[in-house]
Enzyme design. Structure first.
Site, PDB file in Angstrom:
ATOM      1  N   GLY A  14       1.484  -1.065  -0.154  1.00 12.12           N
ATOM      2  CA  GLY A  14      -0.459   0.259   0.185  1.00 12.12           C
ATOM      3  C   GLY A  14       0.691   1.271   0.276  1.00 12.12           C
TER       4      GLY A  14
ATOM      5  N   CYS B 285       5.450  -5.979   1.305  1.00 11.03           N
ATOM      6  CA  CYS B 285       5.806  -4.738   1.477  1.00 11.03           C
ATOM      7  C   CYS B 285       5.195  -3.765   2.352  1.00 11.03           C
ATOM      8  CB  CYS B 285       5.523  -4.485   0.517  1.00 11.03           C
ATOM      9  SG  CYS B 285       6.097  -2.524  -0.144  1.00 11.03           S
ATOM     10  N   TYR B 286       4.161  -3.434   2.476  1.00 18.28           N
ATOM     11  CA  TYR B 286       3.818  -2.766   3.365  1.00 18.28           C
ATOM     12  C   TYR B 286       2.631  -3.907   4.786  1.00 18.28           C
ATOM     13  CZ  TYR B 286       0.676   0.700   5.715  1.00 18.28           C
ATOM     14  OH  TYR B 286      -0.877   1.363   7.186  1.00 18.28           O
TER      15      TYR B 286
ATOM     16  N   HIS C   5       7.380  -7.670  -3.567  1.00 22.50           N
ATOM     17  CA  HIS C   5       6.364  -8.027  -4.208  1.00 22.50           C
ATOM     18  C   HIS C   5       6.646  -9.175  -4.962  1.00 22.50           C
ATOM     19  CE1 HIS C   5       4.087  -3.850  -3.616  1.00 22.50           C
ATOM     20  NE2 HIS C   5       5.500  -3.563  -3.313  1.00 22.50           N
TER      21      HIS C   5
ATOM     22  N   GLU D 146       4.742 -10.429  -6.137  1.00 23.18           N
ATOM     23  CA  GLU D 146       3.537 -10.893  -7.806  1.00 23.18           C
ATOM     24  C   GLU D 146       4.001 -10.205  -8.304  1.00 23.18           C
ATOM     25  OE1 GLU D 146       3.690  -8.889  -4.393  1.00 23.18           O
ATOM     26  OE2 GLU D 146       2.548  -7.226  -5.080  1.00 23.18           O
TER      27      GLU D 146
ATOM     28  N   ASP E 273     -18.334 -10.304 -21.898  1.00 23.27           N
ATOM     29  CA  ASP E 273     -19.130 -10.932 -20.854  1.00 23.27           C
ATOM     30  C   ASP E 273     -20.598 -10.988 -21.196  1.00 23.27           C
ATOM     31  OD1 ASP E 273     -16.734  -9.637 -20.150  1.00 23.27           O
ATOM     32  OD2 ASP E 273     -17.526  -7.640 -19.716  1.00 23.27           O
TER      33      ASP E 273
ATOM     34  N   LYS F 139     -11.198 -10.601 -17.419  1.00 20.04           N
ATOM     35  CA  LYS F 139     -11.888 -10.724 -18.473  1.00 20.04           C
ATOM     36  C   LYS F 139     -11.101 -12.032 -19.150  1.00 20.04           C
ATOM     37  CE  LYS F 139     -13.805  -7.762 -21.455  1.00 20.04           C
ATOM     38  NZ  LYS F 139     -14.653  -7.568 -20.506  1.00 20.04           N
TER      39      LYS F 139
END
Ligand code: XMP
Length: 516
Positions: A61, A88-89, A175, A177, A233, A372
């Site tokens: 964050g 991280c945060y 991170h 990710e 969608d 998506k």
């Protein structure tokens, strides 16, 4: 099919990579959702009724743990006894919660960094002595909390990773990710499977069955209508709903007058082949009347959101439908402001654009948890034809959010013609494989030109083409100048009211994909 999916919750501290964590977990076949940062143990227990919660990840964050209003963890979150991974945060907050020492970093680290792995255990099992990771922090943990041990360090960060000596609690200053952390997937995999002991039971095959069954249970034998715009969608949602409800479903295509050229006919042809009760509602006049003189983009979206519902209500009254099904997907919900620490970007018409009072028992959104690319996977598995699976996304309010300023018949006609030219030229050059969307925007700016030796004063049309994976971020596409030249020449030749064509070279962020 499992009764409940093994699930990891991602606590949202407002970090830009928050949704990436969710995606990375899902890529391992394990379900994941974003939840508010201060979720209580009781709220986690309530979610456990629906999902099989196996662990928590605390996102990064933008705040410092020392800021007065910095988002905090619920003070009793450790009572869940779930494995926790702070990133991280989240790493700093976890350290602070358990009395570790967090200080402003002497030297802030942003970007790629080398981290020394001192103990390759737990989340770090199988890693090398040094690893390339992605850092972005201003505070740092300088001493591991009591009962914890440090697992890694960098030159500026003495406790870049830590763990509790006996409980499954981990923190990483970096991170995992983002792809710049070279072995990030391996680190997350360790946490998901070794520490949380989750099963990869979130598979698309199971998911289709589950969504169909849920629609059946929620409608309980009642009738429903679904808004079908012809985009991927709503097409997938309609196919699932047809599987679930059969003749109890009516699919409604609302022609609000801001559809692309040839769209209504294309949708009719595509869906007449399916075993779906399909109707086209001609609502062009009523939409245009409501939108007369409206300039402000959010107002346009709200008016259209409301008008859609009114059309659906009228059709429902005729067909006896009590439920409305929509093709809303996960990013629509995120951008419409459902995350506590993130701003509302725009009201996607089928989420935040809805009026307060609605004459339906319930709105059902079978795809509300999917990104998506996951929807496209479902589409392929449902056997939808290529022309539907590969359709570019098209916003519910259609060309109305691609016409800046007041909507007039003239501007709508320019929007339709220019959009058709952009599509034709890009599709002719086989460029679509890498493109998420490509379209034109009719701006409210006029510019001087010269046509046939005479002065012309006409509209400026912008061309936008973007690459993206899930629409949360996007890059403008570097399409060849020759293609842009052909588009520009055709637009100015074929549409007399246009004197100028520009190409939009803005990424998302800071822009959004649509102009309004
Ligand atoms: P933005 O403009 O927010 O768009 O970057 C992200 C993606 O969402 C589509 N979009 C919408 N889709 N209803 C929809 O069904 C809407 O109101 C809406 N607004 C934007 C947009 O085309 C892009 O793919």
């Amino acid at each position: 099919m499992p009764a409940k999916y093994d699930t990891l919750l991602v606590l949202d501290f407002g970090g830009q990579y928050c949704h990436l964590i969710v995606r990375r977990i899902r890529e391992h076949g394990v379900y994941s959702e974003i939840v508010p940062h201060d979720i209580s143990p009781q709220e986690v227990a309530a979610l456990d009724e629906k999902f099989n919660i196996k662990g928590l990840i605390l996102s990064g964050g933008p705040s410092s743990v020392y800021e007065p209003n910095a988002p905090k963890l619920h003070p009793n979150i450790l009572e869940t006894n779930l494995p926790i991974l702070g990133l991280c945060y989240g790493h700093q907050l976890l350290a602070q919660l358990v009395n570790g020492k967090v200080e402003p970093a002497v030297c802030k680290e942003y970007g790629a960094a080398q981290v020394n792995i001192d103990k390759p255990v737990g989340v770090l099992e199988g890693l090398s002595i040094t690893e390339q990771v992605w850092m972005s922090h201003s505070d740092t943990v300088v001493e591991p909390p009591p009962e914890f041990e440090a697992l890694a360090h960098t030159d500026n960060c003495p406790v870049a990773a830590f763990r509790h000596k006996t409980k499954p609690l981990y923190g990483l200053q970096w991170h995992p990710e983002v792809i710049h952390t070279k072995n990030g997937a391996h680190m997350l995999q360790n946490f998901i499977f070794q520490i949380c002991r989750a099963q990869a039971n979130w598979q698309m095959e199971n998911l289709i069955d589950k969504m169909v069954k849920e629609l059946q249970t929620e409608t309980g034998g009642g009738r429903a209508i679904i808004g079908l715009s012809g985009g991927i969608d709503s097409s997938v949602a309609a196919t699932l709903a047809a599987k679930a409800l059969g003749e109890k479903l009516t699919a409604v295509y609302v022609d609000h007058g801001f559809m692309r050229a040839g769209e209504t006919e294309a949708i009719r042809t595509a869906f007449e082949k399916f075993d779906i009760h399909f109707i086209v509602a001609d609502a062009q006049e009523r939409f245009m009347n409501k939108l007369q003189g409206v300039i402000e983009p959010e107002t346009k979206r709200k008016i259209m959101g409301e008008e859609f519902i009114r059309v659906f209500e009228e059709i429902a009254a005729q067909s006896g439908a009590e439920y409305l099904i929509q093709g809303t997907i996960y990013p629509d919900r995120i951008e419409s402001g459902f995350r506590k620490n993130s701003d509302k970007i725009k009201s996607h018409h089928n989420v935040a654009g809805l009026p307060e009072k609605i004459k339906f028992k319930k709105i059902l959104e079978p795809l509300g948890d999917l990104y998506k690319d996951e929807v496209r996977k479902v589409a392929r598995m449902l056997g939808l034809p290529k022309e539907i699976v590969n359709r570019q996304p098209f916003p519910g309010p259609g060309l109305a959010v691609r016409i800046i300023g007041p909507l007039t018949e003239e501007k709508v006609s320019i929007a339709k013609k220019s959009d058709k030219i952009v599509r034709e030229e890009i599709e002719r050059c086989d460029l679509i494989e890498n493109l998420w969307q490509y379209f034109s925007v009719v701006t409210d700016t006029k510019a001087t030109g010269v046509k046939g030796d005479a002065r012309a004063y006409g509209y400026m049309v912008a061309v936008r083409a973007v690459e993206s994976k899930e629409a949360m971020t996007a890059s403008f596409a570097k399409i060849p100048y020759e293609v842009l030249e052909r588009i520009s020449t055709r637009i100015t030749n074929e549409i007399p009211q246009v004197t100028r064509v520009v190409y939009d070279v803005t990424h998302k962020p800071p822009a959004t994909i649509e102009w309004e």
